[in-house]
Design a protein around this motif. Structure first.
Motif, PDB file in Angstrom:
ATOM      1  N   ALA A 155      -5.764   8.011   2.654  1.00  0.00           N
ATOM      2  CA  ALA A 155      -5.740   7.404   1.331  1.00  0.00           C
ATOM      3  C   ALA A 155      -4.253   6.639   0.881  1.00  0.00           C
ATOM      4  O   ALA A 155      -3.388   6.903   1.397  1.00  0.00           O
ATOM      5  N   GLU A 165     -15.216  -2.604  -0.849  1.00  0.00           N
ATOM      6  CA  GLU A 165     -15.783  -2.311   0.565  1.00  0.00           C
ATOM      7  C   GLU A 165     -16.140  -1.468   0.408  1.00  0.00           C
ATOM      8  O   GLU A 165     -15.712  -0.411  -0.199  1.00  0.00           O
ATOM      9  N   TRP A 222      -7.410   2.788  -2.266  1.00  0.00           N
ATOM     10  CA  TRP A 222      -8.309   2.638  -0.581  1.00  0.00           C
ATOM     11  C   TRP A 222      -8.394   3.871   0.201  1.00  0.00           C
ATOM     12  O   TRP A 222      -7.317   4.604   0.843  1.00  0.00           O
ATOM     13  N   LYS A 235     -12.613   0.915  -0.860  1.00  0.00           N
ATOM     14  CA  LYS A 235     -11.697   0.006  -1.931  1.00  0.00           C
ATOM     15  C   LYS A 235     -12.298  -0.106  -3.067  1.00  0.00           C
ATOM     16  O   LYS A 235     -13.432  -0.744  -2.745  1.00  0.00           O
ATOM     17  N   TRP A 265       0.854  -1.356  -0.323  1.00  0.00           N
ATOM     18  CA  TRP A 265       0.246   0.146   0.526  1.00  0.00           C
ATOM     19  C   TRP A 265       0.930   1.477  -0.232  1.00  0.00           C
ATOM     20  O   TRP A 265       1.631   1.557   0.918  1.00  0.00           O
ATOM     21  N   ILE A 272      -6.165  -0.488  -6.628  1.00  0.00           N
ATOM     22  CA  ILE A 272      -6.485  -0.609  -5.876  1.00  0.00           C
ATOM     23  C   ILE A 272      -6.676   0.906  -5.000  1.00  0.00           C
ATOM     24  O   ILE A 272      -5.319   1.381  -4.135  1.00  0.00           O
ATOM     25  N   CYS A 325     -16.441  -1.306  -7.407  1.00  0.00           N
ATOM     26  CA  CYS A 325     -16.399  -1.078  -5.388  1.00  0.00           C
ATOM     27  C   CYS A 325     -15.977  -2.340  -5.043  1.00  0.00           C
ATOM     28  O   CYS A 325     -17.102  -3.406  -4.668  1.00  0.00           O
ATOM     29  N   LYS A 333      -8.889   5.494   3.769  1.00  0.00           N
ATOM     30  CA  LYS A 333      -9.782   5.151   4.755  1.00  0.00           C
ATOM     31  C   LYS A 333     -10.464   5.232   5.580  1.00  0.00           C
ATOM     32  O   LYS A 333     -11.283   4.726   6.638  1.00  0.00           O
TER      33      LYS A 333
END
Length: 179
Positions: free
Chosen positions: A53, A94, A72, A131, A46, A70, A92, A74
């Protein structure tokens, strides 16, 4: 013979030689299929994208200006107004997300399609953020609250984002990410 295919024929689980006449060229010139583990940080870490993010880079194709990752976010937040110069396909994974410019909210499993020339502002109000898996082509231009151009991200920007982070943290650059 029926013109409607119900399912590809298969009666055994083994590799079949299909006799493709250019297989030797494919073997010599193609980077080949590959698997990227998006669930762990083994293939790609990440990488921070602002304070709230991060991005997990999954693929870079400099020939077609395509990149996959991806995103993210947060916690509840915003990714500023941006204009797409290429096609974007996102799923999408999550949380939930919406654009201020539209009246829908994407939830897990939802498909988001964006076409060149559209500008929008991404917002997540979900307590755990969102995410999004994305397959993106072409540059993305970012603008400030007054509509003034700020920066362009494209396949080269995303490669630099990934490689700079890896170098700064002693992480090996993964050649599987480059198509």
């Amino acid at each position: 013979m029926s013109s409607v295919m119900t399912a590809p024929p298969s009666d055994r689980a083994e590799i079949v030689d299909v006799g493709f006449p250019f297989k030797s060229l494919v073997d010599r010139l193609s980077p080949g299929g590959r698997y990227i583990d998006a669930q762990s940080d083994v293939d790609s870490p990440w990488v921070p994208f602002g304070d709230k993010a991060a991005i997990k880079h999954l693929a870079f194709d400099v020939r077609q200006g395509i990149f996959s990752n991806i995103l993210w976010v947060k916690e509840p937040g915003v990714v500023g107004t941006h204009l797409h110069r290429g096609t974007i396909v996102m799923v999408c994974l999550e949380g939930s997300v919406r654009y201020l410019e539209y009246d829908w909210v994407a939830s897990p499993g939802g498909l988001i399609l964006e076409v060149p020339g559209e500008s929008h502002t991404l917002v997540t109000e979900h307590p755990e953020g969102v995410k999004l898996f994305g397959w993106m082509q072409g540059p993305i231009e970012f603008y400030d609250a007054d509509g003034k151009f700020v920066d362009t991200t494209d396949v080269w920007w995303f490669i630099n984002h990934y490689e700079s982070h890896c170098r700064a943290h002693g992480i090996a650059i993964n050649p599987k990410l480059y198509l």
